[in-house]
Scaffold this motif. Structure first.
Motif, PDB file in Angstrom:
ATOM      1  N   SER A  84       0.481  -1.017  -0.104  1.00 18.95           N
ATOM      2  CA  SER A  84       0.032   0.033   0.411  1.00 18.95           C
ATOM      3  C   SER A  84       0.675   0.915   0.046  1.00 18.95           C
ATOM      4  CB  SER A  84      -0.973   0.231   1.059  1.00 18.95           C
ATOM      5  OG  SER A  84      -0.210   0.122   2.422  1.00 18.95           O
ATOM      6  N   ALA A  85       2.200   0.748   0.023  1.00 19.67           N
ATOM      7  CA  ALA A  85       2.764   2.483   0.204  1.00 19.67           C
ATOM      8  C   ALA A  85       2.893   2.962  -1.635  1.00 19.67           C
ATOM      9  CB  ALA A  85       4.417   2.099   0.487  1.00 19.67           C
ATOM     10  N   LYS A  86       3.239   4.169  -1.040  1.00 22.25           N
ATOM     11  CA  LYS A  86       3.697   4.578  -2.842  1.00 22.25           C
ATOM     12  C   LYS A  86       5.187   5.550  -3.423  1.00 22.25           C
ATOM     13  CE  LYS A  86      -0.449   5.333  -2.985  1.00 22.25           C
ATOM     14  NZ  LYS A  86      -1.412   4.136  -4.455  1.00 22.25           N
ATOM     15  N   LEU A  87       5.647   5.330  -3.961  1.00 20.66           N
ATOM     16  CA  LEU A  87       6.830   5.213  -4.463  1.00 20.66           C
ATOM     17  C   LEU A  87       7.541   7.337  -4.256  1.00 20.66           C
ATOM     18  CD1 LEU A  87       6.632   4.853  -8.274  1.00 20.66           C
ATOM     19  CD2 LEU A  87       8.122   3.325  -6.652  1.00 20.66           C
ATOM     20  N   SER A  88       8.460   7.104  -3.852  1.00 19.16           N
ATOM     21  CA  SER A  88       8.993   8.686  -3.022  1.00 19.16           C
ATOM     22  C   SER A  88       9.464   9.207  -4.398  1.00 19.16           C
ATOM     23  CB  SER A  88      10.462   8.665  -2.908  1.00 19.16           C
ATOM     24  OG  SER A  88      10.680   7.158  -1.258  1.00 19.16           O
ATOM     25  N   PHE A  89       9.661   8.688  -5.469  1.00 18.72           N
ATOM     26  CA  PHE A  89      10.131   9.502  -6.611  1.00 18.72           C
ATOM     27  C   PHE A  89       9.605   8.828  -8.234  1.00 18.72           C
ATOM     28  CE2 PHE A  89      14.851   7.457  -6.356  1.00 18.72           C
ATOM     29  CZ  PHE A  89      14.783   7.231  -7.356  1.00 18.72           C
ATOM     30  N   ILE A  90       9.300   9.313  -9.003  1.00 23.95           N
ATOM     31  CA  ILE A  90       9.307   9.039 -10.377  1.00 23.95           C
ATOM     32  C   ILE A  90      10.568  10.170 -11.251  1.00 23.95           C
ATOM     33  CG2 ILE A  90       7.952   7.922 -11.752  1.00 23.95           C
ATOM     34  CD1 ILE A  90       5.215   8.141 -10.471  1.00 23.95           C
ATOM     35  N   ALA A  91      11.122   9.309 -11.862  1.00 23.80           N
ATOM     36  CA  ALA A  91      11.586  10.031 -13.173  1.00 23.80           C
ATOM     37  C   ALA A  91      11.562   9.399 -14.321  1.00 23.80           C
ATOM     38  CB  ALA A  91      13.704  10.157 -12.351  1.00 23.80           C
ATOM     39  N   LEU A  92      11.678  10.508 -15.652  1.00 29.40           N
ATOM     40  CA  LEU A  92      11.475   9.999 -16.597  1.00 29.40           C
ATOM     41  C   LEU A  92      12.997  10.613 -17.567  1.00 29.40           C
ATOM     42  CD1 LEU A  92       8.533  11.104 -16.786  1.00 29.40           C
ATOM     43  CD2 LEU A  92       9.311   8.963 -17.053  1.00 29.40           C
ATOM     44  N   SER A  93      13.497   9.457 -18.146  1.00 27.75           N
ATOM     45  CA  SER A  93      14.758  10.343 -18.441  1.00 27.75           C
ATOM     46  C   SER A  93      14.757  11.157 -20.365  1.00 27.75           C
ATOM     47  CB  SER A  93      15.660   8.801 -18.981  1.00 27.75           C
ATOM     48  OG  SER A  93      15.371   7.967 -19.828  1.00 27.75           O
ATOM     49  N   HIS A  94      14.022  10.740 -20.351  1.00 26.26           N
ATOM     50  CA  HIS A  94      12.798  11.234 -21.918  1.00 26.26           C
ATOM     51  C   HIS A  94      12.279  11.061 -22.191  1.00 26.26           C
ATOM     52  CE1 HIS A  94      14.640   8.177 -23.841  1.00 26.26           C
ATOM     53  NE2 HIS A  94      14.411   8.399 -24.747  1.00 26.26           N
ATOM     54  N   MET A  95      11.410  11.525 -22.702  1.00 21.41           N
ATOM     55  CA  MET A  95       9.816  11.599 -23.303  1.00 21.41           C
ATOM     56  C   MET A  95       9.207  10.421 -24.075  1.00 21.41           C
ATOM     57  SD  MET A  95       7.751  13.286 -21.571  1.00 21.41           S
ATOM     58  CE  MET A  95       8.793  13.689 -20.531  1.00 21.41           C
ATOM     59  N   ASP A  96      10.351   9.313 -24.704  1.00 23.62           N
ATOM     60  CA  ASP A  96      10.137   8.681 -25.432  1.00 23.62           C
ATOM     61  C   ASP A  96       8.677   7.418 -24.991  1.00 23.62           C
ATOM     62  OD1 ASP A  96      11.308   9.240 -28.324  1.00 23.62           O
ATOM     63  OD2 ASP A  96      12.542   7.991 -27.615  1.00 23.62           O
ATOM     64  N   ALA A  97       8.151   7.070 -26.400  1.00 25.06           N
ATOM     65  CA  ALA A  97       7.184   5.973 -25.531  1.00 25.06           C
ATOM     66  C   ALA A  97       7.433   4.805 -24.483  1.00 25.06           C
ATOM     67  CB  ALA A  97       6.571   5.639 -27.055  1.00 25.06           C
ATOM     68  N   ASP A  98       8.706   4.032 -25.189  1.00 25.05           N
ATOM     69  CA  ASP A  98       9.297   3.195 -24.779  1.00 25.05           C
ATOM     70  C   ASP A  98       9.904   3.128 -22.953  1.00 25.05           C
ATOM     71  OD1 ASP A  98      11.188   4.688 -25.668  1.00 25.05           O
ATOM     72  OD2 ASP A  98      12.136   1.917 -26.185  1.00 25.05           O
TER      73      ASP A  98
END
Length: 410
Positions: A84-98
């Motif tokens: 039930s816990a949540k992520l501390s962060f979400i990091a995106l390297s770039h916007m490509d679909a994959d």
């Protein structure tokens, strides 16, 4: 009495021997942190980062794969790990679909107001430059999803902008390190409900990890890139991440997530930028190979002198890497030279003088080209996670504790 004295002497000897044991005997300490590479069934990146404080584990996610892959692979994995816990962060390297198309689903299901979103946001959604508006619009939609949950937002920004236009590929290699580093500007919601800057940082601390991003600059509008590309290249905008883990013994392990900085580009500008970043990053323990291992993702004859990884992770399967080359080059009757060109990135990575193992999340993959397997002989089976008949597939788990790094592909 003699029996008692003998027992006492034995206990004393045992205690003394324990005191004299070398420190390395305690190297295999319980995991204090980890980096977990999730198999998405094909090319695509989603990597879970874990740090432990006492009995409490905290998690962050780097990239999400496509939305379909997120739902099929990443979401079940996160549910089993987080509960039930949540992520501390979400990091995106770039916007490509994959890498980023699962971001909004990740935010909806695994984030709350304490989850920070990190992303590079340089594309103008109103631009008329070919391809730029689509990237900017996607980034804006992800940011809007984060703001709807009152999440802090960390924008990956240039450490130092360009003083003069970059007019040649050769100039890229002579630019100072600061041009390739990135800062993080953190934005948080204030009492009035507005997002305001709350600080600019060289790196972010996450438990045992120091997280440092690179390639903060917007390369797409440099003259040499506009001249060679003529359209927005989101791979060139990718922001690789260095995860430096320091354990309780002071031992440091470095994991470099290469993202897509380096690609199958005939212009070769992307891997010029990627190579300069590699020089700045330096030697690492674990390397997530650039652009899923596709051909010409790495500048030739550079890996041993730059990253020189001990372990390499390919977020793809072997056959897809080879067959993508055949498809793109419209080759229907490939030769040995074609096969060699198709595996150029893998062969460059294997040149690492420290390399002990290369892991493919997707294993060998589909295909009947047995020369692919035959070619592995020249690249040394021992460097691959080889089952005896094929390349093993599945998640790769890297954990750090004490003086030890352990890596497994269950």
């Amino acid at each position: 009495m003699r029996s008692w004295k003998m027992k006492f002497a034995m206990i004393a000897v045992l205690c003394l021997s324990l005191l004299l044991l070398p420190t390395s005997s305690f190297a295999n300490a319980p995991a204090e942190a980890g980096v977990y590479f999730i198999n998405l069934g094909g090319k695509g990146n989603a990597t879970l980062v874990k740090t432990i404080s006492g009995n409490t584990a905290s998690y962050g996610l780097v990239d999400t794969g496509t939305n379909a892959d997120f739902n099929a692979y990443v979401a079940p994995y996160l549910s089993s790990v987080l509960g039930s816990a949540k992520l501390s962060f979400i990091a995106l390297s770039h916007m490509d679909a994959d890498h980023a198309n699962g971001a909004q689903t990740a935010i909806a299901n695994f984030a709350d107001s304490n989850t920070t979103l990190y992303l590079k946001d340089v594309a103008d959604p109103n631009s008329t430059y070919p391809g730029e508006a689509n990237v900017g619009t996607k980034a804006d939609a992800i940011i809007a999803a984060a703001k709807a949950k009152s999440m802090p937002i960390g924008k990956i920004k240039p450490y130092e902008t360009f003083d003069n236009p970059v007019d040649s590929l050769a100039e890229i290699q002579s630019l100072p390190a600061n041009k390739f580093k990135a800062k993080i500007e953190l934005f948080t919601k204030n009492a009035q409900g507005n997002y305001v800057s709350s600080g600019v940082y060289d790196s972010i601390t996450f438990g045992n990890f120091t997280m440092t991003w690179f390639n903060g600059n917007n390369w797409n509008h440099q003259p040499i890139i506009e001249q060679l590309a003529g359209t927005w290249d989101e791979n060139l905008n990718a922001a690789p991440l260095l995860l430096k883990c320091t354990t309780s013994t002071g031992k440091v392990f470095r994991t470099y997530l290469g993202s897509d900085l380096g690609e199958n580009s005939k212009q070769q500008y992307s891997y010029e930028v990627g190579h300069r970043v590699e020089q700045i990053v330096g030697n690492v323990s674990v390397y997530q190979v650039a652009h899923h291992g596709y051909y010409f993702s790495l500048k030739p004859d550079t890996i041993p002198s730059t990253l020189n990884p001990k372990y390499a992770i390919v977020t793809n399967n072997y056959n897809e890497i080879v067959n993508a080359y055949y498809r793109n080059k419209k080759i229907t009757n490939p030769t040995s030279k074609d096969l060699s060109n198709a595996t150029s990135t893998l062969k460059e990575t294997i040149k690492s003088t420290a390399l002990q193992k290369m892991y493919f999340l997707g294993g060998k993959g589909d295909g009947e080209d047995h020369r692919i397997i035959d070619a592995l002989k020249a690249n040394n089976y021992a460097l691959l996670n080889w089952t005896g008949t094929t390349i093993q597939s599945g998640n790769v788990n890297v954990e750090f504790g004490g003086n030890a790094l352990t890596i497994t592909q269950p």
